[in-house]
Write a protein that holds these residues in place. Structure first.
Motif, PDB file in Angstrom:
ATOM      1  N   UNK A 298       0.881  -1.302   0.138  1.00 27.77           N
ATOM      2  CA  UNK A 298       0.024  -0.032  -0.010  1.00 27.77           C
ATOM      3  C   UNK A 298       0.913   1.025   0.123  1.00 27.77           C
ATOM      4  N   UNK A 299       0.513   2.050  -0.399  1.00 24.61           N
ATOM      5  CA  UNK A 299       1.039   3.570  -0.679  1.00 24.61           C
ATOM      6  C   UNK A 299       0.860   4.198   0.675  1.00 24.61           C
TER       7      UNK A 299
ATOM      8  N   UNK B 173      -0.183   7.042   1.541  1.00 23.67           N
ATOM      9  CA  UNK B 173      -1.471   7.934   1.761  1.00 23.67           C
ATOM     10  C   UNK B 173      -2.705   7.332   1.520  1.00 23.67           C
ATOM     11  N   UNK B 174      -2.470   5.827   1.619  1.00 23.07           N
ATOM     12  CA  UNK B 174      -3.927   5.002   1.788  1.00 23.07           C
ATOM     13  C   UNK B 174      -4.006   4.578   3.235  1.00 23.07           C
ATOM     14  N   UNK B 175      -5.465   5.021   3.668  1.00 26.79           N
ATOM     15  CA  UNK B 175      -5.749   4.882   4.989  1.00 26.79           C
ATOM     16  C   UNK B 175      -6.760   3.894   5.294  1.00 26.79           C
ATOM     17  N   UNK B 176      -7.653   3.392   4.033  1.00 31.11           N
ATOM     18  CA  UNK B 176      -8.631   2.507   4.516  1.00 31.11           C
ATOM     19  C   UNK B 176      -8.507   1.017   5.193  1.00 31.11           C
ATOM     20  N   UNK B 177      -8.962   0.745   6.265  1.00 29.95           N
ATOM     21  CA  UNK B 177      -8.884  -0.337   6.909  1.00 29.95           C
ATOM     22  C   UNK B 177      -7.430  -0.979   7.159  1.00 29.95           C
ATOM     23  N   UNK B 178      -6.505  -0.061   7.441  1.00 30.81           N
ATOM     24  CA  UNK B 178      -5.020  -0.544   7.806  1.00 30.81           C
ATOM     25  C   UNK B 178      -4.684  -0.545   9.215  1.00 30.81           C
TER      26      UNK B 178
END
Length: 175
Positions: free
Chosen positions: A121-122, A124-129
């Protein structure tokens, strides 16, 4: 267990094309006991109506049975109990509640998949991490707006996206 998951994460990072074909051995008694311990005792029960406390009464027997069924490919998740919670004044949102044992297995699979895919994941990816939430995403959006050279923000809610050509859509947005 953390060492094994860390090793999987390391391999996944070093060798992005690596295929993990045998991870079952990690869904062992140790991991499943750890997953049981991590589950919230105050969550709603699934279709089986089993609580964490009830499952814990025979924890050794229950986990040994679960490991055996997983090993023999005899484990079958139970149907999900469907309930609806208010979304706003006019609508509701469906919520699926798993049987307790299914929650344990799902927690274990989540750990395995995170170990493999988290580094893909990059930033700036925040969903469900793990370790990230919607507040972190909002802080980042705020930082970008305040320091960046952006003139607008687009908020979109896609209701039915089954027929959207995302590749074309992304090129339109990005390009």
């Amino acid at each position: 267990m953390e060492t094994k998951l860390a090793r999987i994460a390391e391999i996944a990072k070093e060798k992005p094309k690596e295929q993990f074909t045998s991870l079952y051995h990690l869904l062992n008694k140790e991991m499943l006991l750890e997953c049981h311990a991590e589950l919230d005792a105050n969550k709603a029960t699934g279709i089986d109506h089993v609580t964490k406390a009830e499952y814990e009464r025979n924890i050794e027997e229950n986990i040994n049975s679960l490991v055996e069924r997983l090993k023999n490919k005899a484990y079958k998740p139970q149907p999900v109990r469907r309930t609806y919670i208010p979304k706003d004044e006019k609508s509701v949102r469906p919520l699926g509640i798993l049987a307790y044992e299914d929650k344990i297995v799902q927690q274990g699979l989540n750990k395995l998949l995170q170990a493999i895919f988290e580094q893909d994941f990059v930033d700036h990816s925040y969903g469900f991490r793990p370790g990230r939430n919607c507040h972190d995403a909002l802080k980042e959006v705020n930082r970008i707006i305040e320091k960046g050279k952006f003139s607008y923000v687009v908020d979109a809610d896609i209701r039915d996206f089954s027929d959207i050509n995302f590749e074309r859509y992304w090129l339109t947005v990005a390009g």
